[in-house]
Design an enzyme around this catalytic site. Structure first.
Site, mmCIF file in Angstrom:
data_model
loop_
_atom_site.group_PDB
_atom_site.id
_atom_site.type_symbol
_atom_site.label_atom_id
_atom_site.label_comp_id
_atom_site.label_asym_id
_atom_site.label_seq_id
_atom_site.Cartn_x
_atom_site.Cartn_y
_atom_site.Cartn_z
ATOM 1 N N HIS A 98 23.012 22.864 59.413
ATOM 2 C CA HIS A 98 23.302 22.452 58.042
ATOM 3 C C HIS A 98 22.041 22.522 57.176
ATOM 4 O O HIS A 98 22.016 23.162 56.130
ATOM 5 C CB HIS A 98 23.869 21.021 58.061
ATOM 6 C CG HIS A 98 24.176 20.475 56.708
ATOM 7 N ND1 HIS A 98 25.458 20.371 56.217
ATOM 8 C CD2 HIS A 98 23.377 19.995 55.725
ATOM 9 C CE1 HIS A 98 25.427 19.865 55.005
ATOM 10 N NE2 HIS A 98 24.170 19.618 54.674
ATOM 11 N N GLU A 99 20.989 21.867 57.649
ATOM 12 C CA GLU A 99 19.756 21.841 56.849
ATOM 13 C C GLU A 99 19.151 23.231 56.722
ATOM 14 O O GLU A 99 18.578 23.582 55.696
ATOM 15 C CB GLU A 99 18.747 20.858 57.443
ATOM 16 C CG GLU A 99 19.210 19.401 57.449
ATOM 17 C CD GLU A 99 19.720 18.911 56.100
ATOM 18 O OE1 GLU A 99 19.249 19.412 55.057
ATOM 19 O OE2 GLU A 99 20.619 18.044 56.088
ATOM 20 N N HIS A 129 20.659 25.002 53.808
ATOM 21 C CA HIS A 129 19.969 24.669 52.546
ATOM 22 C C HIS A 129 18.661 25.446 52.461
ATOM 23 O O HIS A 129 18.288 25.953 51.406
ATOM 24 C CB HIS A 129 19.649 23.173 52.491
ATOM 25 C CG HIS A 129 20.837 22.300 52.209
ATOM 26 N ND1 HIS A 129 21.670 22.476 51.131
ATOM 27 C CD2 HIS A 129 21.314 21.202 52.862
ATOM 28 C CE1 HIS A 129 22.616 21.543 51.146
ATOM 29 N NE2 HIS A 129 22.426 20.758 52.183
ATOM 30 N N HIS A 183 19.123 29.013 51.462
ATOM 31 C CA HIS A 183 19.438 29.074 50.027
ATOM 32 C C HIS A 183 18.142 29.039 49.215
ATOM 33 O O HIS A 183 17.975 29.750 48.237
ATOM 34 C CB HIS A 183 20.323 27.875 49.671
ATOM 35 C CG HIS A 183 21.198 28.077 48.482
ATOM 36 N ND1 HIS A 183 21.999 27.075 47.986
ATOM 37 C CD2 HIS A 183 21.415 29.139 47.680
ATOM 38 C CE1 HIS A 183 22.665 27.529 46.932
ATOM 39 N NE2 HIS A 183 22.329 28.773 46.730
HETATM 40 ZN ZN LIG Z 1 23.548 19.047 52.723
#
Ligand SMILES: [Zn+2]
Length: 678
Positions: A468-469, A472, A475
């Site tokens: 998940h991290e 980010h 991105h």
């Molecule tokens: Zn998040």
């Protein structure tokens, strides 16, 4: 001695930073920027991107470069001195940013550029930067006539005060109720750790026994495990009547009026800003376009999940009757019975999974996933300035060239804040000196290796968190934008920012990916299929009931802010009732005053924005569904995701980017399917 924070540097000079550098650097940089900005707005008569916004971006980046290592260190390497310096600096920075938002000269400069012929010649990223800035300015009320500006400012401070009071009432009400248990037998069912918490609570209040309060670490285990239904009932009733006119502390910290005043104030604010209601204010900078779109979205999810939620509830009720002797399933039984049924049907513990996820295997698998999808590779560097021996530093390579880098700080230790997160260290942007490449901080709190022969072993939850991290991080790092305000995750609509992160989580549930993400630390064997199947079944257990519960909150929040009418005295309660009628499958106690402690929307930043949780899940599931169609590692689809979503950051409206990737607007089916809702 010179202050290391005042030098612009490619990477933060961690080894040289001392707490005593912080406040002087922040003071000097903000004051210098104040002078520069005052001069800029005075001297520039015909503002353009080059003579007006470009210098503003440079100055902002200078400040950001000094601040990023300070913020980071205060999270990962806390000390009393740094904490003090951080607190003081946060106040200086917040005052500085408030001033910028209210600077009329800046507002007029941006407006002039927006209205100039040259605007159309600017790049998409530059145009979007200006549009975003103007929305931000308008939401501070700066464009209003003077008399209304005063009213607006008063309203803003009233609203802050009301939110504050709301939160204080919730806190007081939460702490204002306890139940002392003196007979340990009544706590049967509770795990030892939970009992320890309750014993500790009692000790702190100089009582003997076990003290249940309404804080989460006490409330949740009691509702989940306590066999004594009467205790669960008392705790439940105290919890759902907090800060209201009913329940055991009726009227003591009642938020009913606070809610009405908040809604009145928000509506007034919206009207001053020329919106019809506060929901429109909330949507001004979000991906969702209007109230109709949000409500249609929530209604669709609700109607498609409701029948299964009803079935799940009946299943719980039948199980409770057969195995637990509960003839009628009450709201305070639901969590308890669900836990029992889950254990009955699937017994897979996170601890059992750890041996399959040694941390180095997982990192290798993570990099392999990103590499197959986005055509990038990763190189660990040994020569870099660090702040702790555990920290690793990697370069992200594409076509043989570095495009970004990141720090990876994986293990829990003293002085480090809990949880996991990604933060930006340097943003990708074009400067006079050339292209500045993005740098990220990735932080987790995994258990450190115990010795040389026992590597750090992760639970599957931790693996998912890491992916998940990292989403980010990608991105932030794979952006191609060169304008800092919309580069990476900057300027990305709030309800779209979780798309890449939740998207990456999908790979932790795919056998094809788990084949190389996992590998038993002794035998090297990947996660067995039967364990994965059990995990998937457990993941989707009760998903429709959870879905309608989240939808209840989201619909209540959104309708309230879209429909509020000060003339209707009982509207808050009646909207709550209507929403429950629509989506709730659990019987409702008439005294339920959940809304009186709904801090997300009355004291946090989620007003008319609670729907974003589901919105982001729909986006990521729908994006992943294209990979399911084409192959989960299909290179062309990966490239398209990279180029249409990750590369573009906030430079275009999120809906355009999504459509460019998916070929259509988002649809809810993939999320329902992934959640096991047919
Ligand atoms: Zn998040």
């Amino acid at each position: 001695m010179s202050n290391p924070l005042l030098q612009t540097q490619v990477l933060p000079p961690f080894e040289q930073i001392e707490a005593e550098h912080v406040v002087p650097a922040v003071t000097e940089l903000t004051n210098r920027n104040r002078q520069r900005i005052a001069q800029l707005v005075k001297e520039v008569e015909e503002p353009t991107w080059e003579n007006f916004i470009a210098p503003l971006e440079d100055w902002a980046d200078e400040l950001q470069q000094a601040w990023s290592p300070v913020g980071h260190l205060s999270y990962v390497k806390d000390s009393p001195e740094l904490r003090e310096a951080y607190k003081e600096s946060i106040q200086l920075l917040s005052a500085y940013h408030t001033e910028l938002g209210q600077n009329r000269g800046l507002f007029e400069g941006y407006t002039k550029i927006r209205n100039s012929d040259a605007f159309k010649q600017l790049s998409q990223a530059q145009q979007q930067t200006i549009e975003n800035a103007l929305i931000d300015f308008s939401l501070t009320g700066i464009g209003l006539p003077e008399a209304e500006q005063k009213e607006f400012a008063e309203l803003a401070s009233q609203l802050a005060e009301l939110s504050n009071r709301f939160q204080e009432n919730v806190l007081d009400a939460t702490q204002g109720w306890t139940l002392l248990i003196e007979d340990e037998a009544r706590l049967a069912g509770l795990p030892e750790t939970a009992k320890g918490t309750l014993a500790q609570n009692a000790k702190l209040k100089e009582q003997t026994g076990w003290l249940i309060n309404l804080e989460f670490p006490s409330y949740l285990p009691v509702m989940t495990y306590c066999d004594d239904g009467d205790i669960r009932k008392q705790v439940y009733l105290a919890q759902i009547t907090r800060a209201s006119e009913v329940g055991p502390n009726a009227g003591q910290w009642d938020n009913t009026e606070t809610i009405r005043h908040l809604l009145e104030g928000r509506l007034k604010k919206a009207k001053l800003l020329n919106y019809d209601n506060f929901a429109q204010v909330s949507l001004a900078k979000k991906m969702a376009e209007d109230e109709g779109q949000v409500l249609a979205f929530l209604d669709e999810l609700a109607s498609k999940s409701y029948p299964q939620a009803q079935r799940e509830f009946s299943e719980l009720a039948a199980f409770a009757q057969e195995h637990l002797g509960l003839s009628e399933l009450q709201p305070w039984d639901v969590t308890y019975v669900a836990e029992k049924l889950k254990l009955h049907q699937y017994s897979v513990s996170q601890e059992e999974l750890r041996p399959y996820f040694p941390v180095d295997q997982v990192m290798k698998g993570l990099f392999e996933t990103a590499s197959r999808l986005f055509g990038v590779s990763f190189q660990q560097a040994t020569d870099f300035e660090s702040y702790h021996p555990d920290v690793r530093y990697y370069q992200v390579m594409k076509d043989g060239d570095p495009v970004a880098s990141f720090y990876l700080d994986m293990y829990a230790r003293e002085g480090k804040k809990g949880g996991a997160w990604m933060d930006d260290c340097r943003i990708r942007r074009r400067t006079e000196a050339g292209l500045q490449l993005p740098v990220a901080y990735l932080v987790c709190n995994f258990t450190a290796p115990l010795g040389d022969d026992q590597p750090s072993l992760l639970t599957h939850n931790e693996v998912t968190t890491l992916f998940h991290e990292f989403g980010h991080g990608l991105h932030h790092m794979l952006t191609q934008v060169e304008v800092s305000e919309v580069s990476g995750i900057n300027g990305v609509a709030w309800d779209a920012v979780e798309l890449p992160s939740q998207f990456m989580e999908n790979y932790c549930w795919q056998p094809e990916a788990l084949a190389f993400i996992s590998g038993h630390y002794e035998s090297g064997e990947p996660l067995p299929k039967e364990l994965l199947d059990k995990m998937l079944a457990a993941k989707n257990f009760g998903s429709a009931m959870q879905m309608v519960r989240q939808l209840e909150f989201a619909l209540f929040d959104f309708r309230l802010h879209a429909e509020f009418d000060p003339g209707e005295a009982k509207q808050v309660a009646s909207i709550m009732d209507q929403v429950r009628q629509q989506v709730s499958v659990v019987p409702v106690v008439p005294d339920n005053r959940f809304q009186n402690a709904f801090s997300h929307i009355f004291a946090g930043g989620y007003a008319a924005g609670y729907y974003s949780y589901k919105w982001a899940e729909v986006l990521s599931a729908d994006a992943f569904s294209l990979f399911e169609e084409k192959g989960i590692f299909d290179p062309a689809t990966g490239t398209s995701f990279r180029d249409n979503i990750l590369a573009k950051g906030g430079s275009e409206p999120a809906m355009n980017l999504f459509k460019a990737f998916r070929g259509r607007e988002p649809e809810v089916e993939p999320l329902l399917r992934h959640s096991g809702i047919s």
